[in-house]
Enzyme design. Structure first.
Site, PDB file in Angstrom:
ATOM      1  N   PHE A   6       1.878  -3.516   3.865  1.00 46.45           N
ATOM      2  CA  PHE A   6       2.245  -4.822   4.402  1.00 46.45           C
ATOM      3  C   PHE A   6       3.709  -5.120   4.064  1.00 46.45           C
ATOM      4  O   PHE A   6       4.180  -4.834   2.972  1.00 46.45           O
ATOM      5  CB  PHE A   6       1.365  -5.916   3.792  1.00 46.45           C
ATOM      6  CG  PHE A   6      -0.046  -5.954   4.321  1.00 46.45           C
ATOM      7  CD1 PHE A   6      -0.476  -5.099   5.313  1.00 46.45           C
ATOM      8  CD2 PHE A   6      -0.945  -6.883   3.819  1.00 46.45           C
ATOM      9  CE1 PHE A   6      -1.778  -5.150   5.810  1.00 46.45           C
ATOM     10  CE2 PHE A   6      -2.253  -6.950   4.302  1.00 46.45           C
ATOM     11  CZ  PHE A   6      -2.667  -6.079   5.292  1.00 46.45           C
TER      12      PHE A   6
ATOM     13  N   HIS B  27      -2.422   8.050   6.400  1.00 47.75           N
ATOM     14  CA  HIS B  27      -2.693   6.744   5.780  1.00 47.75           C
ATOM     15  C   HIS B  27      -3.934   6.125   6.403  1.00 47.75           C
ATOM     16  O   HIS B  27      -4.671   5.402   5.727  1.00 47.75           O
ATOM     17  CB  HIS B  27      -1.492   5.820   5.969  1.00 47.75           C
ATOM     18  CG  HIS B  27      -1.660   4.470   5.361  1.00 47.75           C
ATOM     19  ND1 HIS B  27      -1.642   4.266   4.001  1.00 47.75           N
ATOM     20  CD2 HIS B  27      -1.870   3.250   5.918  1.00 47.75           C
ATOM     21  CE1 HIS B  27      -1.816   2.977   3.739  1.00 47.75           C
ATOM     22  NE2 HIS B  27      -1.956   2.335   4.891  1.00 47.75           N
TER      23      HIS B  27
ATOM     24  N   LYS C 170      -9.475   8.188   3.335  1.00 46.46           N
ATOM     25  CA  LYS C 170      -9.940   6.836   3.015  1.00 46.46           C
ATOM     26  C   LYS C 170     -11.352   6.603   3.549  1.00 46.46           C
ATOM     27  O   LYS C 170     -12.031   5.671   3.119  1.00 46.46           O
ATOM     28  CB  LYS C 170      -8.980   5.782   3.580  1.00 46.46           C
ATOM     29  CG  LYS C 170      -7.656   5.664   2.836  1.00 46.46           C
ATOM     30  CD  LYS C 170      -6.812   4.537   3.406  1.00 46.46           C
ATOM     31  CE  LYS C 170      -5.476   4.411   2.672  1.00 46.46           C
ATOM     32  NZ  LYS C 170      -4.569   5.532   2.966  1.00 46.46           N
TER      33      LYS C 170
ATOM     34  N   HIS D 289      -9.855   2.170   0.684  1.00 47.15           N
ATOM     35  CA  HIS D 289      -8.419   1.960   0.582  1.00 47.15           C
ATOM     36  C   HIS D 289      -8.095   1.404  -0.801  1.00 47.15           C
ATOM     37  O   HIS D 289      -8.449   0.276  -1.135  1.00 47.15           O
ATOM     38  CB  HIS D 289      -7.970   0.982   1.671  1.00 47.15           C
ATOM     39  CG  HIS D 289      -6.481   0.886   1.819  1.00 47.15           C
ATOM     40  ND1 HIS D 289      -5.600   1.552   0.994  1.00 47.15           N
ATOM     41  CD2 HIS D 289      -5.704   0.169   2.696  1.00 47.15           C
ATOM     42  CE1 HIS D 289      -4.362   1.263   1.361  1.00 47.15           C
ATOM     43  NE2 HIS D 289      -4.404   0.444   2.387  1.00 47.15           N
TER      44      HIS D 289
ATOM     45  N   GLU E 288       0.007   5.215  13.755  1.00 48.68           N
ATOM     46  CA  GLU E 288       0.276   6.393  12.924  1.00 48.68           C
ATOM     47  C   GLU E 288       0.036   7.679  13.706  1.00 48.68           C
ATOM     48  O   GLU E 288       0.811   8.639  13.588  1.00 48.68           O
ATOM     49  CB  GLU E 288      -0.572   6.391  11.660  1.00 48.68           C
ATOM     50  CG  GLU E 288      -0.257   7.582  10.764  1.00 48.68           C
ATOM     51  CD  GLU E 288      -1.055   7.641   9.470  1.00 48.68           C
ATOM     52  OE1 GLU E 288      -0.691   8.445   8.590  1.00 48.68           O
ATOM     53  OE2 GLU E 288      -2.044   6.886   9.353  1.00 48.68           O
TER      54      GLU E 288
ATOM     55  N   CYS F  10       0.811  -1.222   0.000  1.00 47.09           N
ATOM     56  CA  CYS F  10       0.000   0.000   0.000  1.00 47.09           C
ATOM     57  C   CYS F  10       0.843   1.270   0.000  1.00 47.09           C
ATOM     58  O   CYS F  10       0.304   2.376  -0.012  1.00 47.09           O
ATOM     59  CB  CYS F  10      -0.952  -0.010   1.186  1.00 47.09           C
ATOM     60  SG  CYS F  10      -2.036  -1.451   1.166  1.00 47.09           S
TER      61      CYS F  10
END
Length: 412
Positions: A400, A303, A334, A339, A314, A163
């Site tokens: 990831f 994010h 998002k 996403h 985050e 991502c």
């Protein structure tokens, strides 16, 4: 070191099928989640997604482009067309070897692979494969097809970091122009992950929201009741150009690409570092790369995917870097787009750029009660957009495998 600016933007997303409609919907906080129509999801834990709607691919691509390319590549081609036309550069006045393409994608032709395996089984496992099977699945094909379609003969490759893929591509594009290896680079990301195998796989990871009774409120970053992310799809494309070249041709300039950085959490295959160590250093590196300090940043597009662990780590990282900056606003878009995996960074970088040009911070929708563990000193914009002068904006992406990609933009 050469300066790099943005002269073109293109979007195809659940929040809008072009830049204008996309930005209007983002500013107005419109949710784009609904019951999945791509397949029957009733047997899955998650029955909904943020799909691209009211869009005919045949209005934008010819029959062969549609037949021979996976959906993710088609998305990239549509967004690239808008960005290239928006930039207005004349290929007859620049060497094609000075124009490159660097695109990001997390999954590439995932839908094609899934369908081909299904067809293989349905045909009694007889090896009658589509001759376009391999090209359609390749992650680099979006970059390759944009290059082929427009005759761009410079640097051409794909970035893959889950991502964080778009921001990886953005960082590469920035640096190649800085180094004098290209005058223009078309960059961004695309993904088409709304398929049975993709949704099923993310359900198995317990990464997706299962708020099936209310899809439009499912993505709620930083909220105390967040339960996973909303899957989206689409593409975002930006045209990066060497500053002197853009000025010489009288190009419209949106913003400058100030800096970028990547780090690794080196912690877990799917979870972010609980204290945000990699993210903290990545943001610090990006600031250093841009020659800026934390107090100069006005907006962070987080994010924040609406997962319990990711949002919290985050928020701690943003607080650690910008906690003393009282002029900073944070939002997580998002909540509206879903996403977009490898396309997320491109879409959110475009939002960061538009925040600079229009002086608007879009909202984080659906968030009602901010998790008490989120640092109190973060100004998270919720429910409605705010008007705010933005000179510097930052976009965070985390993938990831522990990949952290950060991009910084500033007013020219």
């Amino acid at each position: 070191m050469k300066r790099v600016v943005i002269t073109g933007l293109g979007v195809l997303s659940p929040a809008g099928n072009d830049l204008k409609s996309f930005w209007t919907n983002i500013v107005n906080g419109r949710s784009n989640a609904a019951k999945t129509t791509r397949f029957d999801a009733s047997g899955f834990k998650t029955h909904f997604a943020a799909e691209i709607k009211d869009f005919s691919m045949a209005d934008h691509l010819d029959r062969n482009e549609i037949k021979r390319n996976d959906l993710y590549t088609q998305y990239a081609l549509v967004a690239a067309k808008e960005a290239i036309e928006d930039s207005g550069f004349d290929l007859n006045k620049i060497s094609p070897f000075d124009i490159g393409v660097i695109m990001g994608s997390a999954q590439g032709g995932f839908e094609t692979f899934e369908q081909q395996v299904r067809d293989y089984a349905a045909n009694g496992f007889q090896p009658h494969f589509n001759p376009f099977f391999i090209p359609k699945t390749l992650v680099n094909m979006a970059a390759g097809l944009i290059s082929i379609k427009y005759g761009f003969m410079g640097i051409n490759f794909s970035a893959v970091s889950a991502c964080a893929s778009s921001n990886t591509a953005i960082m590469d594009a920035l640096n190649y122009i800085r180094w004098g290896k290209a005058k223009i680079i078309v960059t961004g990301g695309a993904d088409a992950p709304i398929s049975e195998a993709s949704i099923g796989g993310y359900n198995a990871l317990k990464a997706l929201s299962t708020r099936n009774e209310s899809p439009e409120t499912a993505s709620r970053p930083f909220d105390v009741e967040r339960d996973g992310f909303l899957m989206g799809e689409g593409a975002g494309v930006l045209v990066f150009e060497e500053y002197g070249h853009a000025v010489a041709r009288g190009a419209k300039i949106y913003a400058e690409v100030a800096g970028a950085a990547m780090t690794s959490d080196a912690y877990h295959i799917t979870a972010t570092h609980p204290e945000g160590k990699g993210a903290i250093q990545g943001m610090k590196y990006a600031l250093h790369d841009a020659g800026l300090n934390a107090e100069q940043v006005n907006y962070v597009n987080a994010h924040a995917t609406s997962t319990p662990v990711g949002d919290l780590s985050e928020s701690k990282a943003i607080s650690a870097v910008f906690g003393g900056n009282e002029n900073l606003a944070v939002s997580a878009t998002k909540s509206m787009t879903g996403h977009l995996l490898g396309a997320a960074g491109a879409i959110e970088s475009i939002i960061a750029v538009k925040a600079i040009t229009d002086g608007i911070i879009p909202p984080t929708i659906n968030t009602q009660t901010i998790d008490p563990e989120v640092p109190f000193n973060l100004h998270i914009v919720i429910k409605e957009a705010i008007n705010k002068k933005v000179d510097v904006a930052l976009s965070n992406t985390f993938g990831f495998g522990g990949h952290n990609g950060i991009a910084l933009f500033k007013k020219v």
